[in-house]
Design a protein around this motif. Structure first.
Motif, PDB file in Angstrom:
ATOM      1  N   UNK A   1       2.331  -3.983   3.777  1.00 34.56           N
ATOM      2  CA  UNK A   1       1.391  -2.922   3.435  1.00 34.56           C
ATOM      3  C   UNK A   1       1.374  -2.777   1.910  1.00 34.56           C
ATOM      4  N   UNK A   2       0.305  -2.175   1.394  1.00 34.32           N
ATOM      5  CA  UNK A   2       0.190  -2.045  -0.057  1.00 34.32           C
ATOM      6  C   UNK A   2      -0.533  -0.752  -0.418  1.00 34.32           C
TER       7      UNK A   2
ATOM      8  N   UNK B   1      -4.403  -8.186   2.345  1.00 36.09           N
ATOM      9  CA  UNK B   1      -4.035  -6.799   2.644  1.00 36.09           C
ATOM     10  C   UNK B   1      -5.004  -5.839   1.969  1.00 36.09           C
ATOM     11  N   UNK B   2      -5.302  -6.109   0.698  1.00 25.57           N
ATOM     12  CA  UNK B   2      -6.206  -5.236  -0.054  1.00 25.57           C
ATOM     13  C   UNK B   2      -7.596  -5.166   0.552  1.00 25.57           C
ATOM     14  N   UNK B   3      -8.054  -6.256   1.151  1.00 22.94           N
ATOM     15  CA  UNK B   3      -9.375  -6.306   1.781  1.00 22.94           C
ATOM     16  C   UNK B   3      -9.380  -5.711   3.185  1.00 22.94           C
ATOM     17  N   UNK B   4      -8.184  -5.354   3.683  1.00 21.85           N
ATOM     18  CA  UNK B   4      -8.088  -4.834   5.046  1.00 21.85           C
ATOM     19  C   UNK B   4      -8.290  -5.907   6.084  1.00 21.85           C
TER      20      UNK B   4
ATOM     21  N   UNK C   1       1.621  -7.588   0.607  1.00 21.13           N
ATOM     22  CA  UNK C   1       2.076  -6.198   0.495  1.00 21.13           C
ATOM     23  C   UNK C   1       2.907  -5.924  -0.749  1.00 21.13           C
ATOM     24  N   UNK C   2       3.313  -4.663  -0.878  1.00 20.55           N
ATOM     25  CA  UNK C   2       4.086  -4.196  -2.024  1.00 20.55           C
ATOM     26  C   UNK C   2       5.541  -3.981  -1.598  1.00 20.55           C
ATOM     27  N   UNK C   3       6.467  -4.813  -2.078  1.00 19.68           N
ATOM     28  CA  UNK C   3       7.858  -4.767  -1.603  1.00 19.68           C
ATOM     29  C   UNK C   3       8.581  -3.453  -1.860  1.00 19.68           C
ATOM     30  N   UNK C   4       8.198  -2.722  -2.915  1.00 19.37           N
ATOM     31  CA  UNK C   4       8.899  -1.480  -3.214  1.00 19.37           C
ATOM     32  C   UNK C   4       8.555  -0.344  -2.254  1.00 19.37           C
TER      33      UNK C   4
END
Length: 329
Positions: free
Chosen positions: A52-53, A62-65, A99-102
């Protein structure tokens, strides 16, 4: 940057060296004789802490869904299983895929667990979570390298691609991380700033390295863009050295001859947040999933008939594999 090599050499063991030699020898044998198996295990893997991001970048799955698999977080126990099985072979773990690892609550545990086993740890982030608390955790975790995306030298350039992003927040976070390293007298992590070159930011590419240095980064890298939508040729920069495609009939076409071979099939592998093992980072939606680590071991999947068949197809008819037609390997 020599720190990269130094930190990698610090992970040296004879077991890793022997495994890497086996991989290279069997890869050469495969090129010559085609229908042969693999010797050794991957020396590098990508593990996905989060699918997820917080951003909506227009050329990101992910950004484009458009992520068709489950958008989830990797379970810490599954991650430990991967590292326990492969740890004595691995030189390198990239804690990132989609996605965003943090966003993963276990991210720092992921880093520490691999770092404690003498594995080079790296991650890639959009840089929005470099708070004072996280910067201290990053430095103390043992993370060897952090790649931070910064695709512009000002707010307008940055916002054209990093939809939902905050340029000033990322810049301040980079400075904060560099200052935290100094405060804690640490050379780690290597701070790498990454600039994806598009048509709208191409004019700033020449000034990126000096800008990155002013923020305290160790390395500045210009990267060509991968297009998910090959009709979006308007995104491509004019300078051909900054793009991986040529334009034919209004479509982006990979500007490289596709050979029937791929080193990635030997030296690395990717594990999704749900445990699916996929052949490489171009398989965003696990269309070519080769097995699941919740149901099997990595060794069984790596040596399986399914993985062997996929490698054989790469070495005989790579053009027939859809994702390979957008790959620069």
């Amino acid at each position: 940057m020599w720190y990269r090599l130094l930190f990698l050499l610090q992970k040296f063991t004879f077991g890793k060296l022997f495994n890497s030699a086996c991989l290279r020898l069997s890869y050469l044998v495969k090129i010559v004789f085609k229908n042969t198996g693999i010797c050794g295990y991957p020396e590098a893997i990508s593990v996905e802490p989060a699918a997820v991001c917080n951003l909506h970048c227009p050329q990101c799955t992910v950004g484009r869904g458009e992520l068709l698999r489950q958008a989830d977080f990797m379970d810490l126990s599954l991650y430990r299983k991967i590292i326990d099985e492969l740890g004595n072979k691995l030189w390198y773990v990239l804690l990132y895929f989609q996605g965003e690892p943090f966003l993963s609550k276990d991210f720092f545990e992921f880093v520490k667990y691999a770092s404690d086993k003498k594995i080079y740890t790296a991650t890639s982030t959009n840089g929005h979570y470099l708070t004072a608390e996280n910067c201290e955790k990053i430095v103390k975790s043992g993370l060897d390298e952090i790649v931070i995306s910064l695709d512009g030298l000002n707010v307008d350039e940055y916002a054209r691609y990093r939809k939902g992003g905050d340029f000033d927040r990322v810049v301040e976070g980079i400075k904060r991380l560099a200052e935290t390293k100094k405060m804690l007298n640490s050379k780690k992590p290597v701070i790498t700033l990454q600039f994806i070159v598009f048509s709208h930011n191409e004019k700033s590419a020449g000034g990126f390295k000096s800008f990155a240095k002013s923020l305290g980064a160790d390395i500045a890298e210009l990267k060509t863009a991968q297009l998910l939508d090959l009709k979006q040729v308007s995104l491509l920069p004019a300078n051909k050295k900054f793009r991986r495609y040529r334009i034919e009939n209004g479509m982006a076409v990979l500007d490289k001859r596709l050979k029937n071979r791929c080193w990635r099939m030997w030296h690395s592998s990717v594990v999704n947040s749900d445990g699916n093992v996929v052949p490489c980072c171009f398989d965003k939606n696990a269309d070519f999933a080769l097995g699941n680590l919740n149901e099997s071991t990595f060794s069984k999947i790596w040596k399986s008939g399914k993985y062997k068949s996929f490698r054989n197809e790469v070495f005989t008819s790579r053009k027939s594999i859809s994702m390979c037609n957008n790959c620069t390997e």
